[in-house]
Design an enzyme around this catalytic site. Structure first.
Site, PDB file in Angstrom:
ATOM      1  N   LYS A  52     -10.005  -8.177  -0.675  1.00 54.99           N
ATOM      2  CA  LYS A  52     -10.091  -7.541  -1.725  1.00 54.99           C
ATOM      3  C   LYS A  52      -9.611  -8.432  -3.027  1.00 54.99           C
ATOM      4  O   LYS A  52     -10.035  -8.411  -4.228  1.00 54.99           O
ATOM      5  CB  LYS A  52      -9.210  -6.038  -1.755  1.00 54.99           C
ATOM      6  CG  LYS A  52      -9.472  -5.087  -0.861  1.00 54.99           C
ATOM      7  CD  LYS A  52      -8.547  -4.047  -0.573  1.00 54.99           C
ATOM      8  CE  LYS A  52      -9.207  -3.131   0.543  1.00 54.99           C
ATOM      9  NZ  LYS A  52      -8.200  -2.089   0.870  1.00 54.99           N
ATOM     10  N   GLN A  96      -2.053  -0.672   0.880  1.00 59.78           N
ATOM     11  CA  GLN A  96      -2.814  -0.960   2.032  1.00 59.78           C
ATOM     12  C   GLN A  96      -2.311   0.070   3.509  1.00 59.78           C
ATOM     13  O   GLN A  96      -1.281   0.100   3.733  1.00 59.78           O
ATOM     14  CB  GLN A  96      -3.056  -2.180   2.572  1.00 59.78           C
ATOM     15  CG  GLN A  96      -4.003  -2.779   3.653  1.00 59.78           C
ATOM     16  CD  GLN A  96      -5.211  -2.327   3.390  1.00 59.78           C
ATOM     17  OE1 GLN A  96      -5.837  -2.443   2.114  1.00 59.78           O
ATOM     18  NE2 GLN A  96      -6.142  -1.813   4.344  1.00 59.78           N
ATOM     19  N   ASP A 119      -8.413   3.773  -5.594  1.00 61.39           N
ATOM     20  CA  ASP A 119      -8.726   4.297  -4.203  1.00 61.39           C
ATOM     21  C   ASP A 119      -9.226   5.808  -4.267  1.00 61.39           C
ATOM     22  O   ASP A 119      -9.962   6.444  -3.332  1.00 61.39           O
ATOM     23  CB  ASP A 119      -7.542   4.179  -3.246  1.00 61.39           C
ATOM     24  CG  ASP A 119      -7.636   3.223  -2.179  1.00 61.39           C
ATOM     25  OD1 ASP A 119      -8.781   2.618  -2.120  1.00 61.39           O
ATOM     26  OD2 ASP A 119      -6.553   2.772  -1.595  1.00 61.39           O
TER      27      ASP A 119
END
Ligand code: NDP
Length: 296
Positions: A52, A96, A119
């Site tokens: 990422k 994460q 997200d």
């Protein structure tokens, strides 16, 4: 058979994002920034987070990885999130998964400011998706990536029967909510299947568009697919493969080699939905930056 090339489309999207980031840099002297928090040393998570960060750099965005130790308390993690929420240089925040046992995922989801929740997991963003205010909030990256594939390949979805296998909060449920929206490249009749669905193939065989988000290698066989269906494989499963140096390879939830002969269009694994997830994360981060700087 149409091969839906997620790698190519994600490269196209990244090229578009790179141009817009460069434009903002030139005009306001700032670029978007994504902060990723990782707790502990899960090897797979370390790879995901690095990928990422690399993708951010690749399009000219700033990225920061905040590594916290495995014994971090929930209060400490929430403190780090609060700092990022208040930082003007941070446009996107993600934490994460998986998190260590002492930390409640839901508390973490609630702690991230909805306007930086790239997200799309915060209930405020989930709610906006459900009520069809897609431009206002952030859409969870993997289902958003699937929609973008359908849109860019101009796959007709209106009035089609879309069967989704899987009902997780990060893939199946937002995917179902998207596909039922009265919008282009959605607007389908949606059926959601899961582990309690009896005789799964009764449903999958009715699908004009079949989306597999299960986490079981090759669960979807050719016998379960209607000839001419569009098949989207979200699954990412590691299976043993002696021919690989690592001893394993990545494969999907769909038996690609058999299903490609009857589907009208299909995504591969790897190179299908996977690269789209990262592209949409970058796209959400740019959107957050533009909203926070009143550029949209
Ligand atoms: P989850 O494990 O959270 O959800 C899996 C879903 O599949 C559940 O709803 C489960 O049902 C259902 N399921 C499990 N077994 C069966 C079965 N035999 N028949 C029917 N339904 C079944 O997984 P995720 O949604 O997080 O991920 C799904 C897959 O997608 C994984 O392979 C994951 O690695 C991959 N993934 C890929 C991404 C990408 O970028 N390409 C991003 C995110 C995930 P129940 O609810 O009843 O348990």
């Amino acid at each position: 058979m149409l091969f839906i090339d997620g790698k190519k489309i994600s490269d196209d999207i990244k090229a578009e994002l790179r141009q817009r980031v460069a434009f903002h840099k030139l005009h306001i002297g700032k670029v978007p920034g994504l902060s990723v928090i990782i707790v502990g040393n899960n090897a797979a998570s370390q790879v995901y987070v690095r990928n990422k960060a690399k993708a951010c750099i690749d399009v000219g965005m700033n990225s920061e990885i905040i590594q916290l130790s495995a014994d971090t308390t929930e209060a400490q993690l929430l403190g780090s999130i609060a700092e990022l929420n208040g930082s003007p240089n941070v446009d996107g925040i993600l934490v994460q998964q998986p998190l260590p046992k002492q930390i409640d995922d839901y508390h973490v989801t609630l702690a991230i400011a909805p306007e930086k929740d790239v997200d799309g997991f915060h209930p405020e963003n989930v709610g906006k998706l459900v009520i069809g205010k897609l431009n206002d909030g952030f859409i969870s990256c993997t289902p958003y990536g699937v929609i973008e594939l359908l849109r860019r390949y101009k796959i007709e979805t209106a009035g089609k029967h879309c069967v989704i296998v899987g009902r997780s909060n990060i893939v199946g449920k937002p995917m179902a909510n998207l596909m039922m929206q009265k919008l282009d490249f959605m607007n389908s009749t949606v059926t959601v299947c899961h582990s309690a669905t009896p005789d799964l193939s009764t449903y999958t065989k009715q699908a004009d568009i079949l989306i597999a988000a299960i986490g079981k290698a090759h669960l979807i066989t050719a016998a379960m697919v209607k000839p001419g269906a569009v098949v989207i494989d979200v699954g990412m499963n590691s299976v043993p493969d002696a021919s690989k140096k690592s001893g394993q390879r990545l494969t999907g939830d769909v038996d690609f080699e058999a299903v490609k002969n009857i589907a009208s269009a299909i995504t591969p694994v790897p190179g299908g939905v996977g690269p789209m997830t990262i592209a949409m994360l970058l796209s959400n981060t740019l959107k957050s930056f533009e909203q926070q700087n009143k550029l949209r």
